[in-house]
Design an enzyme around this catalytic site. Sequence first.
Site, PDB file in Angstrom:
ATOM      1  N   SER A  21       0.818  -1.211   0.000  1.00 24.17           N
ATOM      2  CA  SER A  21       0.000   0.000   0.000  1.00 24.17           C
ATOM      3  C   SER A  21       0.855   1.265   0.000  1.00 24.17           C
ATOM      4  O   SER A  21       1.530   1.561  -0.983  1.00 24.17           O
ATOM      5  CB  SER A  21      -0.954  -0.048   1.206  1.00 24.17           C
ATOM      6  OG  SER A  21      -1.967   0.913   1.081  1.00 24.17           O
ATOM      7  N   ASP A  38      10.123   5.888 -10.303  1.00 23.87           N
ATOM      8  CA  ASP A  38       9.634   6.733 -11.390  1.00 23.87           C
ATOM      9  C   ASP A  38      10.393   8.050 -11.484  1.00 23.87           C
ATOM     10  O   ASP A  38      10.556   8.606 -12.567  1.00 23.87           O
ATOM     11  CB  ASP A  38       8.132   7.004 -11.212  1.00 23.87           C
ATOM     12  CG  ASP A  38       7.291   5.748 -11.405  1.00 23.87           C
ATOM     13  OD1 ASP A  38       7.829   4.749 -11.912  1.00 23.87           O
ATOM     14  OD2 ASP A  38       6.101   5.762 -11.028  1.00 23.87           O
ATOM     15  N   LYS A  73      -0.730  -4.495  -3.172  1.00 25.63           N
ATOM     16  CA  LYS A  73      -2.040  -3.935  -2.836  1.00 25.63           C
ATOM     17  C   LYS A  73      -2.087  -2.473  -3.266  1.00 25.63           C
ATOM     18  O   LYS A  73      -1.512  -1.603  -2.626  1.00 25.63           O
ATOM     19  CB  LYS A  73      -2.342  -4.044  -1.345  1.00 25.63           C
ATOM     20  CG  LYS A  73      -3.748  -3.556  -1.000  1.00 25.63           C
ATOM     21  CD  LYS A  73      -4.038  -3.637   0.482  1.00 25.63           C
ATOM     22  CE  LYS A  73      -5.473  -3.176   0.769  1.00 25.63           C
ATOM     23  NZ  LYS A  73      -5.701  -1.765   0.410  1.00 25.63           N
TER      24      LYS A  73
END
Length: 690
Positions: free
Chosen positions: A469, A480, A494
């Site tokens: 999460s 990224d 998740k």
Amino acid sequence: MRKLTKNLTLLLATAITLFAASFSYSTTSEILAPEKQHDRATKLITHFLDKYHYKKFTIDNSLSDEILGAYIEALDPNRSYFYQKDIDSFQIFRFKLDDAISKTELSPPFQMFRLYQARVEERVLFALDQLKTKYDFKVDEELIIDRSELSWATGNHELNEIWRKRVKNDVLTLRLADKKPSEIKETLEKRYKGIAKRSEQIDAEDVYQLFINAFASTLEPHTNYLSPRTSENFEIRMSLSLEGIGALLRTDGEYTVVEKVIPGGPADLSDLLHGSDRIVGIAQQNDKEFKDVVGWRLEEVVQLIRGSKGTDVKLQILPGDEGQAAKITEIKITRDKIKLEEQAAKSEVIKIEDNLQNYKIGVIDVPTFYIDFAAYQRGEKDYRSTTRDVDKLLADLKSEKIDALVLDLRSNGGGSLTEATQLMGLFIDEGPIVQVQDSSGHIEVHRDRDSNISYHGPLVVLVDRFSASASEIVASAIQDYHRGIVVGETTFGKGTVQQLVDLNNFSSKDDAKLGQLKATIAQYFRVDGGSTQHQGVIPDIDFKTILKGEEYGERALKNALPASSIAPVKHHIGDIDAQIINQTSEMHSSRVKMNDKFNSLLEIFQLDYDVRNQKAVSLLESSRKEEYKRVETTRSEYQEMLKDMEENLNKLDDDEEFIDVLLDETAHIATDLTKLLKAKNSSSFVYRNH
């Protein structure tokens, strides 16, 4: 979610007639039927799921077929009660359970449940009768533990044989725990009678919750319904001054299993209780005898474990790392509150010597993403939060002139999305961190709006299969932004958002008790448009500690939402390009080939995997004893090997078994990254658009 079963009215009537004569059949089970409030609750549940659930679905015959399978599995997950003829009889409901949901025609699941109760009582009678048997533990036979994929028993003889071996295994397990024959018989009589008693005590509220959750599980695994009783028990556990041991528990068949040990809690600090351990007995600090809790309701087990702060609770457990043939172990844990400071981020410095040069690698361990909401709402200036604590730790580490930083997110199951967003902001200029798409397709971009950067230097993020999460949001953003290197294991996967809805708020009656619905309403997406859902965050350097065929996380859950993608958002990128990642990965591979500590740890992982995934256990006493000894000896040998190979004994505390090999290797990777960036004459974060 487990699944449930169906039933034929004629067969049900026959079963009740047969068993009522031989067992004190509860009148409650004979009148189990849907109640008036279930009609209203079902309408509200279907309304909210249809309007707001992230997955679009249609309640039709196809879904009805899935619900039937889910309901059968929830009732009898290990295929130990029903016969094949029962399963065949349930086919009359194959295309009727959609009506049970959409038209609130709820009688079929209640009919099915009544037959299930009759089958439970039949098996309990057989098990009790088996306790009169004098077993021969010199016979070489085995009990198949996991029957979930096997065929259903075709007749009474086949099911009796399954239960004969089950009872024999229960007797052998207690026998190997040095229990006397009289104690074994007394314990198992209470256990089996308890199974029947709890089956009889199940009421309409329980059956309704089980059926609705079978339906919910066909959508995806994080949507579920909490009955009024379940909701109230949850609220009581959250508000009482009683303390616990800091462990999330779940029911698996008739066992209470430790789902997760909470960082900073008494169980975590004791290092005596771990994930996948099965709790079979509980005693209070002054009790001489344990209460056998196999087959107990989860809330009953939790009630026994909780108590006053400072008091002890004694547990009998079957350690998860010993597999299905585990030997009963007794432990004692002192109850306490889970203190925020115990869950708070912590730092240390690891010194690495490389080619006669010394490097200081700072490490910040973040167990969860937390914030002291109460202090924040009171307006306290010094309220605690993950971001605030990490920012202070970074300042301390920079004063020690660290060369690189390791952000340890292992076993971090998530927490506050705001904190995850702000924490990422400590390592980058302002910019987007995560995208959230709701069921209507609307996308909200969560951004760091603070242009300050607390740490510019080389950064390595360590994750594992339990990182989930919010921790996956941070790890994916690091990738990224090309801000650092992510190492370890592929994360949990998740990437969805849940919301809890109190159905009582939508009832016209003040005294209505309808329960609560937890529904998946949105999904997280990375800055680059990719998803952490299902696939997790794939590390730039994989430690290869996940064994072939090993399933975990979201990928191991039935009906988990698949990974998907949306459009990326513009963001700055750093200087961690493919060339640097490849070079760092090659240096890691070369080093671990010669690292006995690392390879010994992998062998321990293999041993644990083999033990945990046993499908059957031997009922030959001599074989069980040999297996206990083999596992215990092998694990001890590996741990001693790791301890003996530690070069800097000052790293070890007196009670520490061996060093954190994976963190040690991560520190070496951070050293490699430092050298590569220095050779490139670069910081690890520059301002380039992407």
